[in-house]
Structure formats: C-alpha cells, structure tokens
Design a protein around this motif. Structure first.
Motif, PDB file in Angstrom:
ATOM      1  N   THR A 110      -9.754 -41.152  10.309  1.00 56.24           N
ATOM      2  CA  THR A 110      -9.187 -40.707  11.581  1.00 56.24           C
ATOM      3  C   THR A 110      -8.936 -39.214  11.494  1.00 56.24           C
ATOM      4  O   THR A 110      -8.753 -38.667  10.403  1.00 56.24           O
ATOM      5  N   PRO A 111      -8.916 -38.505  12.649  1.00 57.88           N
ATOM      6  CA  PRO A 111      -8.699 -37.058  12.612  1.00 57.88           C
ATOM      7  C   PRO A 111      -7.346 -36.708  12.007  1.00 57.88           C
ATOM      8  O   PRO A 111      -6.348 -37.378  12.246  1.00 57.88           O
ATOM      9  N   LYS A 124      -1.620 -31.128  21.522  1.00 56.65           N
ATOM     10  CA  LYS A 124      -2.908 -31.790  21.395  1.00 56.65           C
ATOM     11  C   LYS A 124      -2.703 -33.279  21.198  1.00 56.65           C
ATOM     12  O   LYS A 124      -2.127 -33.712  20.217  1.00 56.65           O
ATOM     13  N   GLU A 126      -3.907 -36.924  20.153  1.00 64.59           N
ATOM     14  CA  GLU A 126      -4.878 -37.349  19.163  1.00 64.59           C
ATOM     15  C   GLU A 126      -6.014 -38.086  19.853  1.00 64.59           C
ATOM     16  O   GLU A 126      -5.813 -39.138  20.449  1.00 64.59           O
ATOM     17  N   PRO A 127      -7.220 -37.573  19.827  1.00 64.37           N
ATOM     18  CA  PRO A 127      -8.301 -38.205  20.556  1.00 64.37           C
ATOM     19  C   PRO A 127      -8.981 -39.283  19.763  1.00 64.37           C
ATOM     20  O   PRO A 127      -8.938 -39.282  18.544  1.00 64.37           O
ATOM     21  N   SER A 130     -15.290 -38.981  18.631  1.00 65.09           N
ATOM     22  CA  SER A 130     -16.213 -38.529  19.664  1.00 65.09           C
ATOM     23  C   SER A 130     -17.421 -39.439  19.758  1.00 65.09           C
ATOM     24  O   SER A 130     -17.847 -40.044  18.788  1.00 65.09           O
ATOM     25  N   ASP A 172     -17.009 -37.180  28.979  1.00 68.18           N
ATOM     26  CA  ASP A 172     -17.050 -37.188  27.519  1.00 68.18           C
ATOM     27  C   ASP A 172     -17.798 -35.967  26.995  1.00 68.18           C
ATOM     28  O   ASP A 172     -17.624 -35.572  25.843  1.00 68.18           O
ATOM     29  N   ARG A 190     -13.365 -37.968  24.902  1.00 69.34           N
ATOM     30  CA  ARG A 190     -13.278 -38.866  23.745  1.00 69.34           C
ATOM     31  C   ARG A 190     -13.396 -38.105  22.433  1.00 69.34           C
ATOM     32  O   ARG A 190     -13.830 -38.644  21.424  1.00 69.34           O
ATOM     33  N   GLY A 191     -12.987 -36.820  22.475  1.00 70.17           N
ATOM     34  CA  GLY A 191     -12.834 -36.086  21.229  1.00 70.17           C
ATOM     35  C   GLY A 191     -13.915 -35.088  20.879  1.00 70.17           C
ATOM     36  O   GLY A 191     -13.880 -34.528  19.792  1.00 70.17           O
ATOM     37  N   ASP A 192     -14.881 -34.830  21.765  1.00 64.89           N
ATOM     38  CA  ASP A 192     -15.949 -33.874  21.473  1.00 64.89           C
ATOM     39  C   ASP A 192     -15.429 -32.447  21.622  1.00 64.89           C
ATOM     40  O   ASP A 192     -15.331 -31.918  22.731  1.00 64.89           O
ATOM     41  N   ALA A 210     -11.034 -32.049  24.554  1.00 64.83           N
ATOM     42  CA  ALA A 210     -10.698 -32.845  23.366  1.00 64.83           C
ATOM     43  C   ALA A 210      -9.190 -32.953  23.164  1.00 64.83           C
ATOM     44  O   ALA A 210      -8.690 -32.922  22.036  1.00 64.83           O
ATOM     45  N   GLY A 211      -8.436 -33.055  24.254  1.00 65.79           N
ATOM     46  CA  GLY A 211      -6.997 -33.260  24.161  1.00 65.79           C
ATOM     47  C   GLY A 211      -6.168 -31.994  24.174  1.00 65.79           C
ATOM     48  O   GLY A 211      -4.951 -32.054  24.354  1.00 65.79           O
TER      49      GLY A 211
END
Length: 245
Positions: A110-111, A124, A126-127, A130, A172, A190-192, A210-211
């Motif tokens: 996970t990030p 930020k 947490e997304p 991606s 996205d 979705r985190g890109d 990305a959040g």
C-alpha cells in the motif's frame, strides 16, 4: 544422479499462484461514525466509483486502538468494496479481524504515508492503487450545470463546454476542459499521480490530482485565473502553470 519420476496430476483441480489487485483503506481512526460521514462526503455522490473491488484494511497508522471490524465491513460494503484482508495491525487487532473472516495480508503493498500525513496535517487522502488508463476518452459535448457530475472510470475525460460552479468532473486519467472550468475537476481519481488537468480558462472551485487538492479558498494569482492553464502533481504539491497557446 538425477532421477525423474512419473507423477499424476489431480483431475479435478490445480493450485497456482495468483495476483489480486486490491484497493487499500489506510484506517487512521477507529471512529466509524466519523468514517461514515467522510466516506459519504467523498463517495456518496459517486456510487459507481468502486466496482466490487476487493479491499485490504491497513492498520499501520492506527496504534493499539480497538476496531469493530464487523461494523467496519458493514459500513464499507454499500460502497461496492469487499474487505477481504487486514495488514499492519497489533496482535489483538489481527486476531479480532481474523475472528470475522478477514485474512492477514502482511505482503500486500500500500502507498506509504506522505510527509504531510506524518506531520498530522493531512491534505492528501490515501488513494487506492492506480488503474491503467486506456487511450479512449469520455467526451462530453454539453455544458455541465450545477449538481451534475461526470466520472470517466479508467480513462480520460474531455469536456468541450463549460463546467459551471457546482458541477464536478472526475476521471481516473486526465481531465481536459476546452472551455471555462468553474466547478470541480478531479484527475487521477484512483491514484494516478501522472494525471493532469488542462483547461482553457482556470477558475475552479476545486482541483485535485491523486487525492492532493486545492480549493477556491486559496485565490489563484492573476497570471493564472481565467487563463489557459494546466495542473499537475509534483510530490505532494499541486503545480499550476500557464499553457502556451
């Protein structure tokens, strides 16, 4: 001496390795009432954001707080995610999660929390991991009025008309607005982190990649407001710069 022996494979099954793409929920508080309000605020008007995605709950920033995992699962499922595993918890937390059928997933990636989160000044969200963005974009020809929302799942969105205040464009991938952008634009939903927002007139209520987001509470400089511009992500900062026309 190497000896090869004949074997017999089972006729009814095989066991193979498999990779499962997971959505990650980094749980920062055991307060499920607060979580419910924030989930509703973020995803309540995007019912199609998730598509029955399997989810791992990351407990690594939660400390030793007790979690009602059964209530957490019941809270998450209406958003079309399926909690299947937990990681990063204490022994007691992992045992409580296992008691309702959540598997331990220590190897799930996970990030990592950003520096801003480590300083407890989160901007930020947490997304989820991606998703690849194909070339085909969703094209919108008509103006978006207040209260309208467009979500381009797994792709870019191109808006050929004005995005009015109160309207929201989510993708996205990249967000292109070939007209004034006066509502909300969310790219890389979705985190890109490579996604961008591009518009011929930057006047947004909110921009987010990305959040990482910025609202109209922070006025744009005259060199950008109402001008052709792009928004991109650089680390944990949004960078806004004029487009050369």
């Amino acid at each position: 001496m190497t000896v090869a022996l004949a074997g017999r494979a089972p006729a009814t099954f095989e066991i193979k390795s498999a990779n499962l793409p997971l959505v990650a929920l980094l749980l920062k508080s055991p307060d499920l009432a607060l979580l419910a309000r924030e989930l509703q605020g973020r995803f309540g008007d995007i019912p199609e954001f998730f598509d029955n995605d399997p989810l791992v709950v990351d407990l690594s920033t939660l400390g030793e707080a007790e979690v009602d995992f059964r209530a957490l699962v019941d809270l998450l499922r209406p958003y079309k995610v399926w909690p299947v595993a937990v990681k990063g918890g204490t022994q007691a937390q992992m045992a409580a999660a296992a008691s309702i059928g959540l598997a331990p997933a220590a190897d799930a990636l996970t990030p990592a929390p950003s520096q801003r989160e480590r300083e407890k000044q989160p901007k930020k969200a947490e997304p989820p991991p991606s998703a690849p963005v194909p070339a085909t974009a969703l094209v919108i020809d008509k103006p978006l009025r207040s209260g309208q929302q467009v979500y381009a799942r797994g792709r870019d969105v191109v808006v050929m008309a004005m995005v009015n205040p109160g309207a929201e464009v989510v993708a996205d991938g990249h967000v292109h607005v070939y007209a004034p952008l006066r509502g909300k634009a969310i790219a890389g939903a979705r985190g890109d982190g490579n996604a961008r927002i591009l518009t011929l007139s930057l006047e947004p209520e909110l921009v987010s990649i990305a959040g990482v987001y910025r609202t109209s509470e922070h006025p744009l400089p005259d060199s950008l407001r109402g001008k052709p511009a792009q928004v991109r992500l650089q680390g944990d900062r949004l960078v806004m710069e004029p487009l050369k026309t």
